[in-house]
Enzyme design. Sequence first.
Site, short mmCIF file in Angstrom:
data_model
loop_
_atom_site.label_atom_id
_atom_site.label_comp_id
_atom_site.label_asym_id
_atom_site.label_seq_id
_atom_site.Cartn_x
_atom_site.Cartn_y
_atom_site.Cartn_z
N TYR A 241 3.98 6.09 10.40
CA TYR A 241 4.35 4.69 10.59
C TYR A 241 5.02 4.01 9.40
O TYR A 241 5.57 2.93 9.54
CB TYR A 241 3.12 3.87 11.01
CG TYR A 241 1.95 3.94 10.05
CD1 TYR A 241 1.88 3.10 8.94
CD2 TYR A 241 0.89 4.83 10.25
CE1 TYR A 241 0.81 3.15 8.06
CE2 TYR A 241 -0.18 4.88 9.39
CZ TYR A 241 -0.22 4.04 8.29
OH TYR A 241 -1.28 4.10 7.43
N ARG B 234 0.84 -1.19 0.00
CA ARG B 234 0.00 0.00 0.00
C ARG B 234 0.88 1.25 0.00
O ARG B 234 1.51 1.57 1.00
CB ARG B 234 -0.92 0.00 1.22
CG ARG B 234 -2.12 0.93 1.08
CD ARG B 234 -2.84 1.10 2.40
NE ARG B 234 -2.12 2.02 3.26
CZ ARG B 234 -2.14 1.98 4.60
NH1 ARG B 234 -2.82 1.05 5.23
NH2 ARG B 234 -1.46 2.87 5.30
N HIS C 200 -4.16 4.80 4.05
CA HIS C 200 -5.29 3.88 4.21
C HIS C 200 -6.57 4.54 3.71
O HIS C 200 -7.39 3.92 3.05
CB HIS C 200 -5.43 3.51 5.68
CG HIS C 200 -6.69 2.79 6.01
ND1 HIS C 200 -6.91 1.48 5.65
CD2 HIS C 200 -7.82 3.20 6.67
CE1 HIS C 200 -8.12 1.10 6.07
NE2 HIS C 200 -8.68 2.12 6.69
#
Length: 338
Positions: A269, A256, A260
């Site tokens: 992160y 990814r 998100h």
Amino acid sequence: MAQVAPAERDLRRVIGDGDALPDGEVEGLAEADLLSLYRDMVLLRTYYDERSLVYHRQGRIGTYAIFWGHEAMQVGAVRALADQDWIFPSYRESAVGLLRGMPVETVLSWWRGHPAGWWDPREYRLASIAVPIATHVPHAVGFAWGKRLRGEDTCALAFFGDGATSEGAFHEGANFAAVMQAPVVLLCNNNYWAISTPLPAQTRAETLADKAVGYGIPGLRVDGGDVLAVYEVTREALARARAGEGPTFVEAVTYRCAPHATADDPSAYVDAERVETERENECFGRYERYLRRTGVLSDELAEAARGEALEAMRAGIAAAEALPEPDPDLVTKHAYVE
């Protein structure tokens, strides 16, 4: 035929790199089919996902789940389906209805919270978008089993992310599918992240496909950025299902590269260098380079595909924003007995 890479735990791929890894081909796909896959990817990438992100930034839709880099999984898997087969999507597959003729304005209206964003699932053989994680997996399995009991030649395809494999609903669905030999394909989009939770933090399994062993069903791994390999693997899984051999778990491996969702800040992160490396090899560019290497895609055809998709998106945005304001009574009309 897809090539299998044992060093990558039997990951299957068709598209090479134009250098050390040779290109393959898929039996049964003519030049027109390859270009049709390309047009579908253009529609999802350039003129749906990227435009929807702009749409959100302009305050014209709410929080949006970005699927940039996931188009190969969606286009490849859906193309393998027969007309009578059903799709059970999660929120990251919100636009797969476009691949079945759903109007752009319907999908946009769903993200706007407008009643016009709901559809009759029978019209497109497309179930409602599941926002809760993995809850639609038992639905897909039960639906497929029911179709088999009726003697109908119908399969179901359920899309879900890697995080869904840690949910009880996934376990219940996969176990039930195996026991009942339901004609369903369980396609896991393993993009390594469940929001901010990396894959190693949610499972000790070497691969997610290994989990299929516990249910007694085949588990296949495919390069999720390779639209041709995804198509081929899904086609094989559907053939098994139609032959009465039951479900297949497919782990489509990718990464990814986008947040998100629009409410997420991945800089907290992710490894920025890893993201940049992965973006250089994302699925749309890989397929476009493959088509050019094989002489299938020209500048003229690429421009025409973008023009068609842009026109569809513009018309869809105009239609969605021209809809009348919904009746506030709809909030309670179907919730209480009069």
